[in-house]
Design a protein around this motif. Structure first.
Motif, mmCIF file in Angstrom:
data_model
loop_
_atom_site.group_PDB
_atom_site.id
_atom_site.type_symbol
_atom_site.label_atom_id
_atom_site.label_comp_id
_atom_site.label_asym_id
_atom_site.label_seq_id
_atom_site.Cartn_x
_atom_site.Cartn_y
_atom_site.Cartn_z
ATOM 1 N N GLU A 1 32.524 46.792 39.010
ATOM 2 C CA GLU A 1 31.811 46.526 40.261
ATOM 3 C C GLU A 1 32.526 45.483 41.109
ATOM 4 O OE1 GLU A 1 27.810 45.448 39.283
ATOM 5 O OE2 GLU A 1 27.166 47.535 39.059
ATOM 6 N N ALA A 2 33.525 44.826 40.537
ATOM 7 C CA ALA A 2 34.211 43.745 41.247
ATOM 8 C C ALA A 2 34.984 44.283 42.451
ATOM 9 C CB ALA A 2 35.158 43.019 40.299
ATOM 10 N N THR B 1 33.985 46.215 31.796
ATOM 11 C CA THR B 1 32.573 45.841 31.754
ATOM 12 C C THR B 1 31.943 46.300 33.061
ATOM 13 O OG1 THR B 1 32.935 43.692 32.810
ATOM 14 C CG2 THR B 1 33.110 43.783 30.394
ATOM 15 N N GLN C 1 30.630 44.392 35.147
ATOM 16 C CA GLN C 1 31.093 43.431 36.145
ATOM 17 C C GLN C 1 32.499 43.763 36.632
ATOM 18 O OE1 GLN C 1 29.677 42.569 33.164
ATOM 19 N NE2 GLN C 1 27.673 42.053 34.083
ATOM 20 N N SER C 2 33.368 44.228 35.724
ATOM 21 C CA SER C 2 34.755 44.486 36.119
ATOM 22 C C SER C 2 34.883 45.711 37.017
ATOM 23 C CB SER C 2 35.645 44.643 34.885
ATOM 24 O OG SER C 2 35.400 45.867 34.209
ATOM 25 N N LYS D 1 32.449 51.962 41.716
ATOM 26 C CA LYS D 1 32.332 51.867 40.259
ATOM 27 C C LYS D 1 32.430 53.230 39.590
ATOM 28 C CE LYS D 1 28.280 50.832 38.429
ATOM 29 N NZ LYS D 1 26.965 50.173 38.177
#
Length: 290
Positions: free
Chosen positions: A47-48, A42, A44-45, A251
């Protein structure tokens, strides 16, 4: 209409056969790529700061290697999913591996073995840094303590500044590489028409050392259109942007490595269609679809 027991059995068999017909292609599709690692990605994943894999690290002394200056290997602890692709990362002119240390755990935690290296001297030029990146990959896959965790057919290079120029040199020297990511690259050589390695070039809008107009942009344009390539220019950034933890670099680097080292098409969504310019991205060029 009433359903007889005999008819009910036929209906159940037909439904089961339909389910099998549907599930087999899906299973076959999942088996098409044995290199997928980790859950579905995702925004979010990717960019984590850390991905789904726990990471360990081991130091490699320059005294036990040849062809480069040692470094640090970061690797996923998980051995249940098979081997991982690997990437060697070189620093820029006068810099040490510490300037690239943040890439180690960030990329490794997404399912890669990462080797941030020191060069033989801090004044080494791009052609030398390119050879050192390849020497580091050879050590990683043939002699390192984590070699059993690595798929030696799925390797990549990255580098900053002269290390970025070195990653271009390495790509031309070893076309079997699966990916290359030059970060604000510097090199006196401008034409990379022989590059067949999928290459993501990251430039910086305010780079006064390796200006995008004389380095990153002509590098990108010279790579053949038949080679998968992309050009990401960081908005309002300087030459040293890659030396500091940067979500935009991370990312797209992770997505590029996943797409081309792991052949993981789940990450294509982050690359194609290409991202639009925003507060972080000044410009993006690409050869979509891949």
């Amino acid at each position: 209409m009433l359903t007889t027991p005999r008819r009910a059995v036929k209906i159940a068999i037909a439904a089961a056969m339909t389910a099998v017909a549907v599930s087999v292609p899906q299973a076959a599709q999942a088996a098409d790529n044995p290199y997928e690692r980790g859950p579905d990605p995702t925004v979010q994943s990717i960019e984590a700061v850390r991905g789904p894999f726990s990471v360990s690290e081991t130091n490699v002394s320059r005294l036990v290697v040849t062809g480069f200056g040692g470094g640090t290997i970061y690797y996923p602890r998980d051995t249940s999913q098979g081997t991982f692709g690997a990437v060697a990362i070189a620093p820029g002119f006068t810099a040490s591996e510490g300037s690239m240390a943040w890439y180690g755990p960030r990329i490794a935690s997404q399912g890669f073995v990462v080797f941030t290296i020191d060069t033989l001297t801090r004044l080494d030029q791009p052609d030398s840094r390119g050879r050192q990146l390849l020497a580091a990959l050879d050590y990683l896959t043939q002699r390192s303590s984590v070699r059993s965790r690595i798929d030696s057919s799925r390797l990549a290079v990255m580098g900053h500044s002269m290390g970025g120029g070195g990653s271009l040199e390495a790509s031309e020297s070893r076309p079997s590489l699966k990916a290359s990511i030059p970060l604000t690259p510097w090199n006196l050589k401008k034409n990379w028409r022989n590059n067949r390695v999928p290459t993501l070039i990251v430039g910086a809008e305010n780079d006064s050392i390796a200006s995008v107009r004389t380095h990153a942009e002509p590098f990108y344009e010279s790579i053949p259109s038949t080679t998968n390539k992309a050009y990401l220019e960081l908005n309002n950034a300087t030459h040293f942007a890659p030396n500091i933890s940067n979500t935009t670099i991370a990312k797209y680097s992770i997505s590029w490595l996943k797409r081309f080292v792991d052949n993981d098409t789940r990450y294509e969504q982050f690359l194609c269609p290409p991202p639009r310019p925003d507060r972080d991205i000044e410009e993006y060029r690409d050869t979509c679809p891949h």
